[in-house]
Write an enzyme that holds these catalytic residues in place. Structure first.
Site, short mmCIF file in Angstrom:
data_model
loop_
_atom_site.label_atom_id
_atom_site.label_comp_id
_atom_site.label_asym_id
_atom_site.label_seq_id
_atom_site.Cartn_x
_atom_site.Cartn_y
_atom_site.Cartn_z
N CYS A 116 0.88 -1.18 0.00
CA CYS A 116 0.00 0.00 0.00
C CYS A 116 0.91 1.22 0.00
O CYS A 116 1.12 1.86 1.03
CB CYS A 116 -0.91 -0.01 1.22
SG CYS A 116 -1.83 -1.56 1.45
N ALA A 117 1.47 1.56 -1.16
CA ALA A 117 2.66 2.40 -1.23
C ALA A 117 2.40 3.90 -1.23
O ALA A 117 3.23 4.66 -0.76
CB ALA A 117 3.48 2.02 -2.47
N ALA A 118 1.30 4.35 -1.81
CA ALA A 118 1.08 5.79 -1.95
C ALA A 118 0.98 6.46 -0.57
O ALA A 118 0.49 5.82 0.38
CB ALA A 118 -0.20 6.04 -2.76
N PRO A 119 1.46 7.69 -0.44
CA PRO A 119 1.94 8.59 -1.49
C PRO A 119 3.38 8.36 -1.95
O PRO A 119 3.83 9.03 -2.87
CB PRO A 119 1.80 9.96 -0.84
CG PRO A 119 1.98 9.71 0.61
CD PRO A 119 1.38 8.36 0.87
N GLY A 120 4.14 7.48 -1.30
CA GLY A 120 5.43 7.09 -1.86
C GLY A 120 6.67 7.46 -1.08
O GLY A 120 7.78 7.15 -1.52
N SER A 121 6.53 8.09 0.08
CA SER A 121 7.73 8.49 0.83
C SER A 121 8.50 7.27 1.34
O SER A 121 9.74 7.24 1.31
CB SER A 121 7.35 9.40 2.01
OG SER A 121 6.37 8.79 2.82
N ASP B 250 -0.63 0.26 -5.23
CA ASP B 250 -1.69 0.99 -4.54
C ASP B 250 -3.00 0.77 -5.28
O ASP B 250 -3.02 0.63 -6.51
CB ASP B 250 -1.39 2.48 -4.43
CG ASP B 250 -2.18 3.14 -3.31
OD1 ASP B 250 -1.70 3.11 -2.16
OD2 ASP B 250 -3.29 3.66 -3.56
N ASP C 281 2.10 -1.55 5.01
CA ASP C 281 1.65 -0.34 5.72
C ASP C 281 0.19 -0.11 5.32
O ASP C 281 -0.10 0.58 4.36
CB ASP C 281 2.53 0.84 5.33
CG ASP C 281 2.25 2.07 6.17
OD1 ASP C 281 2.28 1.97 7.41
OD2 ASP C 281 1.99 3.14 5.59
N CYS D 165 -0.60 3.96 11.05
CA CYS D 165 -0.48 5.24 11.76
C CYS D 165 -1.69 5.40 12.68
O CYS D 165 -2.29 6.46 12.76
CB CYS D 165 -0.36 6.41 10.78
SG CYS D 165 -1.66 6.49 9.54
#
Length: 510
Positions: free
Chosen positions: A170-175, A202, A261, A314
């Site tokens: 679940c990669a976005a937004p990519g940081s 994503d 994540d 988070c």
């Protein structure tokens, strides 16, 4: 942003922090929620509650990370240490002894920095103008990445090497994806390219575009971006013989590292998204729990034996955190283990994971699935409790006599009997304690290091996942979802896809 022309006369998209609010305090942005207080007072002690809430109600300090693979890395770090540390301290009047800018003590090589100021203050304060322009320019060309401090933690525990195949589910937004690519390249010998790669996935196509925009600053060829549901991420085939294409040996691609994540309620981000205060409720976390389990199980099935997976959110909610990890360990039956990383990054202040918690639904608390009334069982799942269980076991082992017409959907129900079956005072249930070593999980809380909140669990696959027989099914329309969905083998998943394609009605030629 998306390539279309902006309508004439329209303003650009409104920024949350710069939105025009009444200057009077008659309608301030709410930073309290009684339901939030009731829920988290069971997790944080009364002695630290005031400190916890006070920090949550203050803006989140800005943070950023220097790209370790940039050829200007040393110059940027030197400029921060020898210029901005002194100039910002002199230009800005300090209300306390806190330094205006300082390196994060737990991040390697002084490559991550923490500011006293929020992002809004950086934009509004004229004395910070030169530094703000510096941040914008270096971020745009990829020399730094502006990222929340606690969001930098998960990739550091993944132990990525240059030859690893890494899946960011679940990669976005990519940081974090950018951070994984940095580690991949940094661990490569000078003058060589990494053998491994990162697959960043994503579900949302627009967020995939944001992900590409973020990661293209890295200028790397070792990245693939995909657009799939994480819980149904398809199996991939790896060609072993590239010389003779007609005799290719295709193996299932299993990953050395998986970053999971997952989508969450996000109450660990209250400091940077204060609008979440008024929206917060227990239903959000409860509603995401099953999806989080399915995504984590799919990640575990795509992981190599000996590989490592990070599960993170988070959120501070144990239903989205420890309960998900416990359910994954329960379903995997010893094939997945929690790794003790307490000695890694010793300067990072962390708290152990919880081993006991209660489940709340619409203001009602449950300590075990034994005391969940039937009408709540579609929302409050057995996997949410420390020891799991199932509702079939509840019915067979219950010490209270419950008539058949109460546990069915019949119209003739006795209200007194229903009250007796639901009243927790009549049934004395003992609070559960998980048998799994959940204390190996990490909780990062806001008032320990003046950050946001984060949850991290490091998992290692020690053997192939065993077949799990699950009888409980939940029908959703015509599709049947099993409790074990998301744990399919990649080869079996491809066979299912082929069968499904063969059954599809053929579309007549136009």
């Amino acid at each position: 942003m998306g390539g279309g022309k902006r309508s004439e006369g329209k303003q650009s998209r409104e920024n949350v922090w710069e939105s025009k609010r009444p200057k009077s305090d008659s309608h301030p942005l709410a930073t309290e929620n009684p339901a939030f207080d009731d829920y988290y007072k069971g997790i944080f002690s009364s002695q630290e509650w005031d400190a916890f809430v006070q920090v949550l109600r203050t803006p989140l300090p800005a943070a950023f990370r220097i790209n370790s693979t940039s050829r200007f890395c040393a110059d940027i770090r030197s400029q921060l240490e020898n210029d901005f540390v002194h100039s910002l301290q002199a230009e800005v009047v300090q209300e306390d002894d806190t330094e205006a800018i300082m390196p994060l003590p737990w991040y390697p090589e002084n490559l991550a920095w923490h500011l006293k100021f929020s992002r809004k203050q950086l934009r509004k304060n004229r004395t910070l103008g030169r530094f703000h322009e510096f941040l914008k320019l270096e971020n745009e060309i990829g020399n730094i990445t502006r990222q929340e401090a606690v969001s930098m933690v998960p990739p550091l525990f993944l132990d990525v090497h240059s030859n690893h195949f890494v899946l960011d589910m679940c990669a976005a937004p990519g940081s974090k994806t950018f951070q994984l690519l940095e580690i991949l390249h940094k661990s490569t010998k000078v003058g060589c390219l990494p053998v491994g790669m990162v697959i960043a996935n994503d579900l949302d196509i627009q967020r995939c575009n944001l992900l590409i925009h973020q990661t293209k600053r890295m200028c790397t060829a070792n990245l693939i971006v995909t657009n799939h549901e994480a819980q149904h991420f398809p199996g991939c085939l790896l060609n072993r013989n590239h010389d003779k294409m007609e005799q290719d040996q295709q193996d299932s691609l299993l990953f050395d590292r998986v970053l999971c994540d997952v989508p969450c309620s996000g109450d660990g981000t209250l400091r940077k998204a204060p609008d979440l205060w008024r929206k917060w409720n227990t239903g959000t976390g409860n509603g995401l729990h099953n999806l989080q389990v399915l995504i984590a199980m799919r990640g575990a099935s795509l992981l190599k034996v000996g590989g490592r997976m990070i599960y993170s959110t988070c959120s501070m909610n144990p239903i989205e955190n420890e309960a998900v990890v416990a359910e994954v360990l329960r379903r995997c039956g010893g094939s997945i283990e929690l790794v003790d990383v307490s000695s890694v990054l010793p300067q990072l202040i962390r708290r152990p994971g919880l081993k006991r918690w209660k489940v709340c639904d619409k203001g009602k608390w449950f300590v075990s699935c034994n005391d969940v009334p039937k009408f709540s069982r579609n929302v409050v799942l057995p996997s949410m409790f420390p020891n799991g269980g199932s509702y079939k076991e509840v019915l067979s082992n219950c010490n209270v006599s419950i008539r058949d017409d109460i546990i069915t959907d019949g119209a003739n129900k006795n209200s007194d009997d229903i009250q007796a079956a639901e009243d927790p005072v009549i049934h004395e249930f003992t609070e559960e304690v998980s048998d799994f070593p959940l204390e190996r999980c990490m909780r990062l809380v806001p008032h320990d290091q003046n950050t946001g909140a984060f949850f991290i669990a490091v998992l290692q696959k020690v053997s192939t996942l065993r077949e799990i027989q699950v009888n409980t099914r939940k029908k959703v329309g015509k599709h049947v979802v099993t409790a074990n969905e998301g744990n399919e083998d990649p080869q079996k998943l491809q066979l299912h896809v082929k069968k499904w394609i063969s059954r599809k009605p053929k579309i007549p030629a136009m």
